[in-house]
Design a protein around this motif. Structure first.
Motif, short mmCIF file in Angstrom:
data_model
loop_
_atom_site.label_atom_id
_atom_site.label_comp_id
_atom_site.label_asym_id
_atom_site.label_seq_id
_atom_site.Cartn_x
_atom_site.Cartn_y
_atom_site.Cartn_z
N TYR A 28 0.84 -1.20 0.00
CA TYR A 28 0.00 0.00 0.00
C TYR A 28 0.88 1.25 0.00
O TYR A 28 2.04 1.21 0.39
CB TYR A 28 -0.90 0.04 1.24
CG TYR A 28 -1.89 -1.08 1.31
CD1 TYR A 28 -3.06 -1.04 0.56
CD2 TYR A 28 -1.67 -2.18 2.14
CE1 TYR A 28 -4.00 -2.07 0.64
CE2 TYR A 28 -2.59 -3.21 2.22
CZ TYR A 28 -3.75 -3.15 1.46
OH TYR A 28 -4.66 -4.16 1.53
N ASN A 29 0.30 2.37 -0.36
CA ASN A 29 0.97 3.66 -0.24
C ASN A 29 0.72 4.14 1.20
O ASN A 29 -0.40 4.55 1.52
CB ASN A 29 0.41 4.66 -1.25
CG ASN A 29 1.05 6.03 -1.15
OD1 ASN A 29 1.29 6.53 -0.05
ND2 ASN A 29 1.30 6.63 -2.28
N PRO A 30 1.73 4.08 2.07
CA PRO A 30 1.53 4.41 3.48
C PRO A 30 1.02 5.82 3.73
O PRO A 30 0.19 6.03 4.61
CB PRO A 30 2.91 4.22 4.11
CG PRO A 30 3.64 3.34 3.17
CD PRO A 30 3.10 3.64 1.81
N ALA A 54 -0.58 -3.73 13.19
CA ALA A 54 -0.51 -2.28 12.98
C ALA A 54 -1.83 -1.58 13.27
O ALA A 54 -1.84 -0.50 13.86
CB ALA A 54 -0.06 -1.98 11.55
N ARG A 55 -2.93 -2.18 12.87
CA ARG A 55 -4.24 -1.54 13.08
C ARG A 55 -4.53 -1.36 14.56
O ARG A 55 -4.95 -0.28 15.00
CB ARG A 55 -5.35 -2.35 12.42
CG ARG A 55 -6.70 -1.66 12.48
CD ARG A 55 -7.77 -2.46 11.78
NE ARG A 55 -7.48 -2.54 10.35
CZ ARG A 55 -8.01 -3.43 9.54
NH1 ARG A 55 -8.86 -4.34 10.00
NH2 ARG A 55 -7.71 -3.44 8.26
N ASN A 56 -4.30 -2.39 15.35
CA ASN A 56 -4.56 -2.27 16.79
C ASN A 56 -3.61 -1.30 17.45
O ASN A 56 -4.00 -0.57 18.37
CB ASN A 56 -4.47 -3.64 17.46
CG ASN A 56 -5.65 -4.52 17.12
OD1 ASN A 56 -6.75 -4.03 16.86
ND2 ASN A 56 -5.42 -5.82 17.11
N TYR A 74 -8.36 1.56 6.79
CA TYR A 74 -7.25 2.11 6.01
C TYR A 74 -5.91 1.53 6.44
O TYR A 74 -4.92 1.64 5.71
CB TYR A 74 -7.19 3.64 6.14
CG TYR A 74 -8.20 4.35 5.29
CD1 TYR A 74 -7.96 4.57 3.93
CD2 TYR A 74 -9.38 4.83 5.84
CE1 TYR A 74 -8.88 5.25 3.15
CE2 TYR A 74 -10.30 5.50 5.06
CZ TYR A 74 -10.04 5.70 3.72
OH TYR A 74 -10.96 6.36 2.94
N ILE A 75 -5.85 0.97 7.64
CA ILE A 75 -4.59 0.44 8.19
C ILE A 75 -4.66 -1.09 8.17
O ILE A 75 -5.62 -1.68 8.65
CB ILE A 75 -4.36 0.94 9.63
CG1 ILE A 75 -4.45 2.47 9.71
CG2 ILE A 75 -3.02 0.43 10.17
CD1 ILE A 75 -3.44 3.22 8.88
N THR A 76 -3.62 -1.70 7.65
CA THR A 76 -3.56 -3.16 7.58
C THR A 76 -3.44 -3.79 8.98
O THR A 76 -2.94 -3.15 9.91
CB THR A 76 -2.35 -3.61 6.71
OG1 THR A 76 -2.33 -5.02 6.64
CG2 THR A 76 -1.03 -3.12 7.27
N ASN A 77 -3.89 -5.03 9.08
CA ASN A 77 -3.71 -5.79 10.32
C ASN A 77 -2.30 -6.38 10.42
O ASN A 77 -1.93 -6.89 11.49
CB ASN A 77 -4.73 -6.93 10.39
CG ASN A 77 -6.06 -6.48 10.93
OD1 ASN A 77 -6.11 -5.68 11.86
ND2 ASN A 77 -7.13 -6.98 10.35
#
Length: 83
Positions: free
Chosen positions: A34-36, A58-60, A51-54
């Motif tokens: 993804y484009n961070p 990272a999401r948590n 929008y944030i990957t698991n």
């Protein structure tokens, strides 16, 4: 509400926690292709954690902080870079 006075904003979290969360999210998004910048911006604007990957939790991690704390860290880092 009066707009004649400045309201003082007080940060609540050490910048190292916010910095760490942003770096983890950035790297996890990059690794997953993804484009961070776009993804983190989307999260900060919308509040939608999708929008944030698991990847790498990272999401948590990023959701453990308030979005205003993350924005505050981004402004702090930007101003530091400006000299």
């Amino acid at each position: 509400m009066s707009f004649d006075h400045t309201i003082k904003f007080s940060g609540r979290v050490e910048d190292s926690e916010s910095r760490r969360a942003l770096l983890i999210a950035f790297e996890a998004l990059r690794v997953k292709g993804y484009n961070p910048i776009n993804q983190i911006s989307g999260y900060l604007i919308s509040g939608d954690p999708a929008y944030i990957t698991n990847h790498n939790n990272a999401r948590n991690i990023i959701r453990s902080l308030e979005r205003d704390e993350l924005i505050e860290e981004l402004v702090r880092a930007y101003m530091r870079d400006q000299g």
